[in-house]
Design a protein around this motif. Structure first.
Motif, mmCIF file in Angstrom:
data_model
loop_
_atom_site.group_PDB
_atom_site.id
_atom_site.type_symbol
_atom_site.label_atom_id
_atom_site.label_comp_id
_atom_site.label_asym_id
_atom_site.label_seq_id
_atom_site.Cartn_x
_atom_site.Cartn_y
_atom_site.Cartn_z
ATOM 1 N N TYR A 289 1.172 -20.472 1.710
ATOM 2 C CA TYR A 289 0.357 -20.865 0.556
ATOM 3 C C TYR A 289 1.002 -20.529 -0.776
ATOM 4 N N GLU A 290 2.209 -19.943 -0.737
ATOM 5 C CA GLU A 290 2.948 -19.571 -1.947
ATOM 6 C C GLU A 290 2.096 -18.672 -2.849
ATOM 7 N N GLU A 291 1.545 -17.623 -2.209
ATOM 8 C CA GLU A 291 0.715 -16.647 -2.917
ATOM 9 C C GLU A 291 1.317 -15.254 -2.799
ATOM 10 N N TRP A 292 1.014 -14.405 -3.788
ATOM 11 C CA TRP A 292 1.497 -13.026 -3.821
ATOM 12 C C TRP A 292 0.329 -12.043 -3.765
ATOM 13 N N ALA A 293 0.571 -10.880 -3.139
ATOM 14 C CA ALA A 293 -0.413 -9.790 -3.146
ATOM 15 C C ALA A 293 0.324 -8.461 -3.134
ATOM 16 N N GLY A 294 -0.311 -7.439 -3.694
ATOM 17 C CA GLY A 294 0.312 -6.115 -3.729
ATOM 18 C C GLY A 294 -0.732 -5.017 -3.663
ATOM 19 N N LYS A 295 -0.293 -3.828 -3.272
ATOM 20 C CA LYS A 295 -1.163 -2.657 -3.201
ATOM 21 C C LYS A 295 -0.395 -1.432 -3.674
ATOM 22 N N VAL A 296 -1.134 -0.478 -4.260
ATOM 23 C CA VAL A 296 -0.586 0.825 -4.639
ATOM 24 C C VAL A 296 -1.536 1.890 -4.110
ATOM 25 N N ARG A 297 -0.976 2.968 -3.547
ATOM 26 C CA ARG A 297 -1.799 4.028 -2.956
ATOM 27 C C ARG A 297 -1.336 5.401 -3.430
ATOM 28 N N LEU A 298 -2.319 6.267 -3.674
ATOM 29 C CA LEU A 298 -2.055 7.658 -4.036
ATOM 30 C C LEU A 298 -2.738 8.569 -3.033
ATOM 31 N N ASP A 299 -1.980 9.516 -2.465
ATOM 32 C CA ASP A 299 -2.504 10.533 -1.552
ATOM 33 C C ASP A 299 -2.349 11.904 -2.191
ATOM 34 N N VAL A 300 -3.385 12.727 -2.085
ATOM 35 C CA VAL A 300 -3.356 14.075 -2.651
ATOM 36 C C VAL A 300 -3.879 15.053 -1.606
ATOM 37 N N ASN A 301 -3.074 16.064 -1.305
ATOM 38 C CA ASN A 301 -3.513 17.157 -0.437
ATOM 39 C C ASN A 301 -4.119 18.237 -1.335
ATOM 40 N N ALA A 302 -5.446 18.175 -1.488
ATOM 41 C CA ALA A 302 -6.119 19.086 -2.413
ATOM 42 C C ALA A 302 -6.030 20.530 -1.953
ATOM 43 N N SER A 303 -6.006 20.747 -0.636
ATOM 44 C CA SER A 303 -5.869 22.081 -0.064
ATOM 45 C C SER A 303 -5.381 21.933 1.365
ATOM 46 N N ASP A 304 -5.334 23.034 2.082
ATOM 47 C CA ASP A 304 -4.918 22.964 3.482
ATOM 48 C C ASP A 304 -5.944 22.233 4.341
#
Length: 407
Positions: A289-304
């Motif tokens: 379909y000549e379409e684009w898509a993207g994603k961005v992800r952030l992971d945070v280990n706040a504690s153990d």
């Protein structure tokens, strides 16, 4: 007979007896050397050397049972035909038909030359079966999964072959809305890796490179890729020693999103991971379909014991609203959640997802390891689905419980 003759005769007799016994003696063969299975700890626990080779093999899998219910989330089997009421409705129809046929016969006797249409026009509609009641019931799945992981070292790096095959027995809805059962086999993964390259069948890099979504079972109620992200692919992945990695690949798609020309789908991503967490991003081009898509992800280990994450996606919709790299409604969608580990055996997982077309999904579970290798996970979900024009389709709660023995 002198002494000399006696000695010579005795010696001859002894030699003859000794020779006969030697001919009858059993010769015991030397035992073949035994090659015991050797542990291969180069690639982690569970690997052993295939006898006679330098290839390490790991055999694994799991036995799983899922029980689902409700109208939200993955849900149960809803609005299925009530089998007893179907029998009754069919009998009522047969009785009504017999009465109607008798009436038709009497009508034609009383009105010579009349037809069935005349009888119907006289106010005697042909009988039909009434509506049959429907019920909601459970969805059940028993799965046996087999995994084989073979690795060896070469001058080009680690050569790996991996396969994961599922054997399922499911409850389904068949013809006429009747509940039934069906078994099927599916290849989840079957790929080769060497020198950073991967080729074969697996999950799309668009889904896997950013770590899919959360630790809930129903993490794709608002899809973060296509609804089905299985694909054939050729991918190259670069990993540095400081937590940075990057990948680029060509993919064939699957089902309705399979490529329709020699031009493949294209996907690329980059990630940076450290002890605090990580950030990753991926972009995909759908060649159909000549379409684009993207994603961005952030992971945070706040504690153990606490980890949090958030992911956002955006895709074009000039030629198609949904395609291989965009399964959500509208241009954008967001996903977020976290995990809280209460102890080594128990964790709480939650995820919230929302798309521009107002689709909303909320999921939470408790994952509890009863004994090593055996986990039970009850989960509840609420979903609200809409058309791409933001018109509500349905909403509701659903629940499920999963029992899994991994090995």
């Amino acid at each position: 007979m002198n002494i000399k003759s006696l000695l010579l005769g005795s010696a001859a007799a002894l030699a003859a007896v000794s020779g006969a016994r030697a001919a009858d003696a059993v010769v015991v063969a030397e035992p073949e050397p035994v090659e015991y299975v050797r542990i291969c700890d180069v690639y982690g626990a569970g690997f052993y050397y295939i006898p006679g080779t330098e290839t390490c093999l790991k055999v694994g899998g799991y036995i799983r049972y899922d029980l689902r219910t409700g109208k939200g989330g993955y849900g149960g089997l809803n609005n299925v035909t009530d089998k007893l009421d179907l029998v009754r409705a069919n009998q009522e129809l047969a009785d009504a038909r017999a009465t109607w046929d008798a009436g038709l016969k009497d009508y034609q006797v009383a009105n010579p030359g009349s037809t069935k249409d005349d009888y119907i026009a006289a106010g005697n509609p042909e009988p039909t079966r009434r509506a049959v009641k429907t019920n909601d019931t459970y969805f059940n799945r028993a799965r046996a999964a087999m995994q084989l992981d073979a690795r060896s070292e070469t001058e080009l790096g680690t050569l790996r072959g991996y396969m994961h095959i599922n054997f399922d027995w499911n409850t389904v809805v068949g013809a006429g809305g009747l509940t039934d059962t069906a078994s099927n086999m599916g290849i989840n993964h079957a790929f080769l890796e060497l020198g950073g390259f991967r080729i074969g069948k697996t999950d799309s890099l668009f889904a896997s490179f950013t770590g899919y979504a959360g630790a809930v079972i129903e993490d794709d109620l608002i899809p973060y890729a296509a609804g089905k992200y299985d694909t054939q692919q050729i991918v190259y992945t670069y990993k540095s020693g400081n937590g940075f990695s990057a990948a680029v690949g060509l993919e064939a798609g699957s089902f309705a999103n399979t490529i329709d020309s020699y031009v493949p789908h294209v996907v690329a991503g980059a990630a940076y991971t450290q002890a605090w967490g990580g950030i990753s991003g991926v972009v995909g081009y759908d060649s159909n379909y000549e379409e684009w898509a993207g994603k961005v992800r952030l992971d945070v280990n706040a504690s153990d014991t606490v980890s949090l994450w958030v992911m956002g996606g955006y895709g074009t919709d000039k030629n198609a609203s949904r395609y291989f790299y965009k399964g959500w409604g509208g241009n954008w969608a967001v996903w977020g959640g976290g995990t809280v580990k209460f102890n080594k055996q128990t964790s709480f997982n939650a995820q919230v997802s929302y798309a521009e077309n107002r689709d909303l999904a909320v999921v939470a579970n408790i994952a509890y390891t009863i004994v090593p290798g055996f986990k039970i996970t009850p989960e509840i979900a609420w979903t609200s689905y809409h058309t791409d024009d933001k018109v509500k389709i349905s909403d509701g709660f659903g629940g499920m419980v999963r029992f899994q023995r991994s090995f």
